[in-house]
Design a protein around this motif. Structure first.
Motif, PDB file in Angstrom:
ATOM      1  N   UNK A  92       0.865  -1.189   0.000  1.00 31.75           N
ATOM      2  CA  UNK A  92       0.000   0.000   0.000  1.00 31.75           C
ATOM      3  C   UNK A  92       0.896   1.232   0.000  1.00 31.75           C
ATOM      4  N   UNK A  93       0.774   2.059  -1.058  1.00 31.52           N
ATOM      5  CA  UNK A  93       1.648   3.230  -1.158  1.00 31.52           C
ATOM      6  C   UNK A  93       0.934   4.452  -1.684  1.00 31.52           C
ATOM      7  N   UNK A  94       1.722   5.380  -2.220  1.00 26.40           N
ATOM      8  CA  UNK A  94       1.237   6.697  -2.620  1.00 26.40           C
ATOM      9  C   UNK A  94       0.047   6.706  -3.562  1.00 26.40           C
ATOM     10  N   UNK A  95      -0.050   5.709  -4.449  1.00 27.99           N
ATOM     11  CA  UNK A  95      -1.141   5.701  -5.433  1.00 27.99           C
ATOM     12  C   UNK A  95      -2.506   5.715  -4.748  1.00 27.99           C
ATOM     13  N   UNK A  96      -2.572   5.171  -3.523  1.00 36.68           N
ATOM     14  CA  UNK A  96      -3.845   5.079  -2.793  1.00 36.68           C
ATOM     15  C   UNK A  96      -4.245   6.407  -2.153  1.00 36.68           C
ATOM     16  N   UNK A 108      10.459   9.535   4.241  1.00 37.83           N
ATOM     17  CA  UNK A 108       9.921  10.402   5.301  1.00 37.83           C
ATOM     18  C   UNK A 108       8.405  10.524   5.224  1.00 37.83           C
ATOM     19  N   UNK A 109       7.839  10.254   4.054  1.00 40.21           N
ATOM     20  CA  UNK A 109       6.393  10.415   3.893  1.00 40.21           C
ATOM     21  C   UNK A 109       5.628   9.144   4.263  1.00 40.21           C
ATOM     22  N   UNK A 110       6.334   8.144   4.813  1.00 39.98           N
ATOM     23  CA  UNK A 110       5.660   6.895   5.167  1.00 39.98           C
ATOM     24  C   UNK A 110       4.563   7.114   6.213  1.00 39.98           C
ATOM     25  N   UNK A 111       4.792   8.045   7.145  1.00 38.42           N
ATOM     26  CA  UNK A 111       3.749   8.289   8.150  1.00 38.42           C
ATOM     27  C   UNK A 111       2.495   8.851   7.496  1.00 38.42           C
ATOM     28  N   UNK A 112       2.680   9.578   6.402  1.00 36.72           N
ATOM     29  CA  UNK A 112       1.504  10.070   5.687  1.00 36.72           C
ATOM     30  C   UNK A 112       0.763   8.906   4.999  1.00 36.72           C
ATOM     31  N   UNK A 113       1.545   7.986   4.421  1.00 35.65           N
ATOM     32  CA  UNK A 113       0.935   6.795   3.811  1.00 35.65           C
ATOM     33  C   UNK A 113       0.127   6.035   4.875  1.00 35.65           C
ATOM     34  N   UNK A 114       0.693   5.943   6.079  1.00 37.21           N
ATOM     35  CA  UNK A 114      -0.005   5.265   7.175  1.00 37.21           C
ATOM     36  C   UNK A 114      -1.311   5.986   7.510  1.00 37.21           C
ATOM     37  N   UNK A 115      -1.273   7.313   7.513  1.00 38.23           N
ATOM     38  CA  UNK A 115      -2.496   8.078   7.809  1.00 38.23           C
ATOM     39  C   UNK A 115      -3.554   7.853   6.736  1.00 38.23           C
ATOM     40  N   UNK A 144       2.602  15.535  -1.816  1.00 36.74           N
ATOM     41  CA  UNK A 144       3.896  15.842  -2.436  1.00 36.74           C
ATOM     42  C   UNK A 144       3.870  15.504  -3.925  1.00 36.74           C
ATOM     43  N   UNK A 145       2.688  15.566  -4.492  1.00 35.83           N
ATOM     44  CA  UNK A 145       2.481  15.231  -5.895  1.00 35.83           C
ATOM     45  C   UNK A 145       3.429  16.018  -6.796  1.00 35.83           C
ATOM     46  N   UNK A 146       4.098  15.312  -7.709  1.00 36.73           N
ATOM     47  CA  UNK A 146       5.001  15.976  -8.646  1.00 36.73           C
ATOM     48  C   UNK A 146       6.401  16.184  -8.090  1.00 36.73           C
TER      49      UNK A 146
END
Ligand SMILES: [Zn+2]
Length: 271
Positions: free
Chosen positions: A186-190, A232-239, A224-226
């Motif tokens: 599960x990553x950024x695409x979601x 570092x953005x993994x916590x955002x993926x978790x959210x 952070x698109x583009x």
């Protein structure tokens, strides 16, 4: 926030040369416990392995990525087997099949060439699945426009399990992967609201299906698109995952289960 593991991040790529140490420090502050770094071609394995030796939070994988099929040689498979016996690899990856038709060069528009590329991708993928089975290592699979073939091959190689990274297939294919013992990345695409089909998978599949990943420097999340993606953005993926997963469980319980799922794939992670 509970312990987080980025199960797929190309932190060895040169786009991180200038600020890699600062990124790692920031990751530690955010309770990112480990980052799995998959290899994509034999030329990149030595620097990847030495990077992981310098930082114990980084876990090395080695593999021959389908998108770099023109670079791979028969000897690379021999070298990969040697790494399995001498180095502390946590997985074979990134391996798989990528049948997305990219109109990038005259070569790619040639039907014969495309057929040969596909055949070569199949050869390296199959050989690496065999190596993973032989050395009891999980696999990190890249599958794009090729789930039917990837599933067919995995059904022949039942002793191999791992992660279907950046999962983008259907619900039915996801169920087949889960039945084979795989987890889904599960990553950024979601994180994009327009990805409604993907996002609905989170509510339809069991919590045990998922592990988190950034796939940095690619697949940046919405905020952070583009830009260059970062672990570092993994916590955002978790959210994002927490916002999509509808359950009576607490955020902490959900994150603990995701950690268990990850440990299930990588037993080297601490209990
Ligand atoms: Zn990747």
């Amino acid at each position: 926030m509970s312990r987080l593991v980025d199960t797929h991040c190309h932190l060895d790529f040169s786009v991180f040369d200038a600020d890699r140490l600062a990124i790692l420090q920031h990751c530690r502050q955010q309770h990112i416990q480990n980052i799995v770094i998959p290899g994509v071609s034999a030329g990149g394995w030595p620097s990847l392995l030495s990077l992981c030796q310098q930082h114990s939070m980084l876990l090395p994988a080695a593999g021959l990525h389908p998108c770099f099929v023109h670079q791979h040689q028969a000897e690379d498979l021999v070298l990969l087997e040697q790494l399995c016996t001498t180095d502390s690899l946590v997985a074979i990856g990134e391996i798989g099949l990528d049948f997305l038709h990219r109109r990038t060069s005259a070569d790619n528009d040639n039907n014969d060439q495309r057929a040969m590329d596909k055949e070569s991708q199949r050869h390296y993928f199959s050989a690496q699945l065999d190596i993973a089975g032989q050395y009891h290592l999980p696999v990190l699979i890249h599958a794009l426009k090729a789930h039917f073939e990837v599933l067919a091959l995995l059904k022949q190689k039942r002793d191999v399990q791992g992660v279907i990274h950046a999962y983008s297939g259907s619900y039915e294919q996801a169920v087949e992967y889960l039945d084979l013992g795989f987890k889904l990345g599960f990553g950024g695409a979601y994180s994009y609201p327009r990805a409604s089909r993907l996002r609905s998978l989170v509510t339809r599949l069991p919590l045990q299906a998922w592990v988190l990943e950034t796939d940095a420097p690619d697949m940046s999340p919405l905020s952070h698109s583009g830009e260059r993606n970062s672990p570092e953005y993994l916590s955002e993926i978790a959210r994002v995952f927490l916002s999509l997963y509808d359950s009576h469980l607490s955020a902490k319980q959900i994150m603990e289960q995701l950690y268990k799922n990850t440990r299930n794939v990588f037993p080297v992670l601490e209990l």
